[in-house]
Design a protein around this motif. Structure first.
Motif, short mmCIF file in Angstrom:
data_model
loop_
_atom_site.label_atom_id
_atom_site.label_comp_id
_atom_site.label_asym_id
_atom_site.label_seq_id
_atom_site.Cartn_x
_atom_site.Cartn_y
_atom_site.Cartn_z
N LEU A 189 0.82 -1.22 0.00
CA LEU A 189 0.00 0.00 0.00
C LEU A 189 0.85 1.27 0.00
CD1 LEU A 189 -3.08 -0.57 2.34
CD2 LEU A 189 -3.07 -0.24 -0.11
N ALA A 190 2.08 1.14 0.52
CA ALA A 190 2.95 2.32 0.58
C ALA A 190 3.56 2.64 -0.79
CB ALA A 190 4.06 2.11 1.61
N ILE A 191 3.71 1.62 -1.64
CA ILE A 191 4.36 1.83 -2.95
C ILE A 191 3.70 2.96 -3.76
CG2 ILE A 191 4.86 0.78 -5.20
CD1 ILE A 191 5.53 -1.79 -3.70
N PRO A 192 2.35 2.93 -3.91
CA PRO A 192 1.74 4.01 -4.70
C PRO A 192 2.02 5.40 -4.14
CG PRO A 192 0.15 2.29 -4.21
CD PRO A 192 1.37 1.97 -3.44
N MET A 193 2.21 5.48 -2.83
CA MET A 193 2.46 6.79 -2.22
C MET A 193 3.85 7.32 -2.59
SD MET A 193 0.89 6.11 1.52
CE MET A 193 -0.74 5.38 1.67
N THR A 194 4.71 6.42 -3.09
CA THR A 194 6.07 6.84 -3.43
C THR A 194 6.19 7.33 -4.87
OG1 THR A 194 6.85 4.68 -4.25
CG2 THR A 194 6.97 5.04 -1.88
N PHE A 195 5.09 7.18 -5.68
CA PHE A 195 5.19 7.54 -7.10
C PHE A 195 5.66 8.96 -7.34
CE2 PHE A 195 1.76 4.25 -8.15
CZ PHE A 195 2.72 3.26 -8.18
N GLY A 196 5.02 9.88 -6.61
CA GLY A 196 5.35 11.28 -6.86
C GLY A 196 6.62 11.73 -6.17
N TYR A 234 -7.37 13.44 -1.09
CA TYR A 234 -7.18 14.55 -2.03
C TYR A 234 -5.94 15.37 -1.64
CZ TYR A 234 -7.97 18.77 -4.72
OH TYR A 234 -7.81 19.82 -5.57
N ALA A 235 -5.84 15.67 -0.36
CA ALA A 235 -4.71 16.49 0.10
C ALA A 235 -3.39 15.76 -0.13
CB ALA A 235 -4.88 16.82 1.58
N PHE A 236 -3.37 14.47 0.19
CA PHE A 236 -2.11 13.72 0.10
C PHE A 236 -1.72 13.40 -1.35
CE2 PHE A 236 0.52 9.86 0.37
CZ PHE A 236 1.52 10.34 1.21
N PHE A 237 -2.66 12.82 -2.09
CA PHE A 237 -2.30 12.35 -3.44
C PHE A 237 -2.32 13.48 -4.48
CE2 PHE A 237 -3.36 8.34 -1.41
CZ PHE A 237 -2.35 7.53 -1.88
N ASN A 238 -3.34 14.33 -4.43
CA ASN A 238 -3.43 15.36 -5.47
C ASN A 238 -2.57 16.59 -5.18
OD1 ASN A 238 -5.76 13.69 -6.19
ND2 ASN A 238 -6.12 15.33 -7.68
N ILE A 239 -2.66 17.08 -3.94
CA ILE A 239 -1.95 18.33 -3.64
C ILE A 239 -0.48 18.06 -3.31
CG2 ILE A 239 -1.86 20.34 -2.09
CD1 ILE A 239 -4.92 20.09 -1.83
N LEU A 240 -0.22 17.11 -2.40
CA LEU A 240 1.16 16.88 -1.96
C LEU A 240 1.97 16.11 -3.01
CD1 LEU A 240 2.79 17.46 0.66
CD2 LEU A 240 2.33 15.13 1.34
N LEU A 241 1.44 14.98 -3.47
CA LEU A 241 2.22 14.14 -4.40
C LEU A 241 1.95 14.46 -5.88
CD1 LEU A 241 1.94 10.64 -2.66
CD2 LEU A 241 3.80 12.28 -2.51
N LYS A 242 0.91 15.26 -6.13
CA LYS A 242 0.53 15.65 -7.50
C LYS A 242 0.30 14.44 -8.40
CE LYS A 242 2.61 20.21 -7.39
NZ LYS A 242 2.85 20.27 -5.95
N LEU A 243 -0.37 13.43 -7.85
CA LEU A 243 -0.69 12.24 -8.64
C LEU A 243 -2.08 12.41 -9.25
CD1 LEU A 243 0.46 9.28 -6.36
CD2 LEU A 243 1.51 10.05 -8.45
#
Lengths: 499, 146
Positions: free
Chosen positions: A45-52, B129-138
């Protein structure tokens, strides 16, 4: 190695790294403490969080989740006799009796310290053993790499000890699935069913997230209980180990670390096997073996030092040869590849700075979970009161976003769903999902290296038996496959004296 | 006879055999391993079938403790919910589908009251939204409507 150490240390001295380490350690502790959520699932689950993220930060996050989740399982094992992960099953044997005696804090303190020492020792081993092994891998040609892949696949026997036939079936099914997509040698599409999304083959990460995360979410959603565990989870005694506690356990910890590292390097044997072996060894050499199982602090120390020592050990073959020793390191390899880092010698040369940053960050992650564990263990137990039916849909959502983010292709979400269902059904009918993961990762490598070798040797397999490194690898494969089968045969013979 | 294993073995034999015949149509180099794997799968599944027929049925089959097996109705419901969520995303978009999924799942499984479900749903959606879109820009999946 030294030329990468200074830049790696510099990389670690940043606020970003500190935040990522803290977040990864905290997330790993929560995942580890929650029974039903495994280290494999946490890393997946942590892997996708590392993409950006920058690859360095991404890998630091994965390393922190891996290390701390293995420790996190001991908290519920000690307080509630419910191991958060498989790694902590043995910890319950003496940890829970200590809790019943009113020594929960002491047990938590020694398990946290033993886990930290196990993790740090195994990271030292990783730092010392991995670079020479990676240099050896430079001598490998296609036949050696093919045999390395087969050696990795032989882990299937180790992880299928409950039913070898079912393990093999799932392993072969995974290999067959791994052949889907465009054939890299001829450009022929195989098993793509006229879908353009299938031309690249089955992407490993949606499959991994489905098999380990979504399947568990389904299990949690339909499980009988409303919370993961029931029981009183408060304690008030001192957590920080005393000098006396350390004096009683330091030798046990050291011996267990060596056992854990050795088991970690060996393919197929995981954290639970390491802790069982270390516990047995501690009991065997103890002057008071009869106190084991009744709240002996050495029992807790042995189990926890060994299971955390597996972490660094398992990363040795994973980083140097691309052989995942267990399911978590298989997922870890998946995490490396999405950042364009292919396990092998290049990780210790071309990408040396990133790799050494990861290795050094494991030291900090181990110390960090010790600090957090000692200071906040009593608060972690409140997390396990989270209702499972709230946790399950949140895991589903994270799985969906994780699998989509890899390629930005909604087809991967469909694959996630299919593999999630497959993983759930496999577990329900006694098939372990670990072999399919190994096959999906090692299958393409095995095929391409075999075909490269055959074209190099004009279709002959004789050179496989003439090259010294190949012979060593063949011997290792025979040993890895043969020993568990021999042990099983011996076990059956002992159980049935008429044969 | 272990019925579950027998059915799984039969399905895998059919799957392996079909894959074998599909692989027969590929050029020589491309078909080598798919044919080998599919034939091996069929043979191993045949062994499992024989084993499941010959072995007497036991209370525990494989790794399953039948007492702990979840009721099929609940499993089907959970799978339908997740499938519905996956199907809704291309229409409603990721965030709206996620919010709907979380509320309906929590309420349907009686995990919490509607107010709590709404709070969990809103909190989770905003955090993602905050984590993936704003912080990581995914990027997250877009729908037709949103």
């Amino acid at each position: 190695m030294t030329e990468f150490l200074i830049p790696a240390i510099e990389n670690l001295l940043s606020i970003d790294v500190a935040l990522i380490l803290f977040a990864g350690t905290l997330a790993g502790l929560v995942v580890g403490a929650l029974p039903g959520l495994s280290s494999t699932m946490g890393v997946a689950l942590a892997i996708p969080m590392t993409f950006g993220m920058d690859p360095k930060l991404g890998l630091i996050l994965l390393g922190a989740v891996y290390s701390s989740s293995v420790y996190g399982g001991s908290i519920t094992a000690i307080l509630l006799r419910t191991p958060g992960t498989d790694a902590s099953i043995v910890t319950t044997l003496d940890g829970f009796p200590m809790t019943k005696k009113g020594l929960a804090g002491k047990a938590i303190g020694i398990s946290t310290t033993a886990s930290m020492i196990g993790g740090v020792t195994s990271t030292v081993a990783l730092l010392l053993v991995a670079p020479p092994l990676a240099r050896l891998a430079l001598c490998f040609g296609p036949p050696e790499y093919f045999l390395v892949a087969v050696f990795g696949l032989s882990v299937i026997i180790g992880v299928s000890s409950e039913n070898y036939l079912k393990g093999l079936i799932i392993g072969v099914l995974g290999l067959l699935i791994a052949t889907a997509g465009l054939d890299n040698f001829t450009g022929v599409p195989r098993f793509v069913f006229k879908s353009n999304s299938m031309l690249d083959g089955i992407p490993v990460l949606p499959a991994l997230i489905g098999l380990f995360s979504l399947s568990q979410a389904i299990k949690l959603a339909v499980g009988a209980g409303t919370t993961l565990v029931k029981g009183d989870v408060t304690f008030s005694d001192r957590v920080l180990p005393t000098c006396d506690d350390m004096g009683k356990t330091w030798w046990v910890m050291l011996r267990s670390c060596i056992i854990g590292i050795a088991i970690g390097i060996m393919p197929g044997a995981g954290t639970s096997i390491a802790s069982f072996l270390a516990y047995n060894e501690a009991r065997r050499v103890s002057k008071e073996p009869e106190t084991f199982g009744k709240g002996n602090i050495q029992g807790v120390a042995a189990a926890e030092a060994a299971n955390n020592a597996v972490v660094g050990g398992s990363l040795v073959p994973a980083l140097t040869l691309g052989i995942p020793g267990n399911a978590v390191s298989a997922v870890f390899i998946g995490g490396l590849t999405i950042h364009g880092l292919i396990p092998g010698p290049s990780l210790f040369s071309k990408y040396g700075e990133i790799t050494y940053t990861l290795i050094l960050s494991l030291f900090i992650a181990n110390i960090l979970f010790w600090v957090i564990g000692i200071a906040f263990a009593k608060y972690f137990v409140k997390i396990i009161k989270t209702p499972t039916r709230i946790l399950a849909p949140i895991i589903c959502v994270l799985s969906v976003i994780g699998s989509y983010a890899i390629r930005g292709n909604f087809f991967d979400v469909g694959l996630l769903f299919a593999f999630g269902l497959l993983g759930y059904l496999m577990e329900r009918f006694g098939f372990s999902p670990a072999p399919i993961v190994l096959s999906l990762i090692l299958g393409p490598m095995a095929e391409s290296e075999l075909r490269r070798s055959l074209s190099l040797f004009h279709g002959s397999i004789v050179p496989f038996f003439e090259r010294p490194l190949c012979l060593v690898l063949i011997a290792l494969i025979v040993l890895t496959v043969g020993y568990p089968l021999y042990r099983e045969f011996r076990g059956r013979k002992t159980a049935d004296p008429t044969t | 006879m272990n019925k579950a294993d027998a059915v799984i073995a039969a399905v895998l034999i059919v799957f392996g055999s079909s894959a074998f015949f599909v692989a027969l149509g590929y050029p020589a180099g491309s078909r080598m391993l798919p044919m080998f794997y599919s034939a091996t799968l069929a043979v191993l599944s045949l062994l499992l079938l024989v084993q499941s027929v010959l072995r007497p049925s036991r209370r525990t089959s494989g790794n399953i403790d039948e007492d702990s097996v979840e009721p099929a109705r609940k499993v089907i419901m959970a799978v339908i919910f997740i499938a519905g969520y996956v199907a809704l995303i291309p229409v409603l978009g990721f965030y709206f589908s996620t919010a709907c999924f979380l509320v309906s799942f929590i309420v349907a499984t009686r995990a919490a009251r509607l107010s709590m479900a709404l709070a969990v749903s809103a909190g989770t959606t905003c955090a993602i939204y905050a984590f993936f879109n704003i912080l990581l820009k995914l990027q997250t999946p877009l729908g037709i409507l949103f």
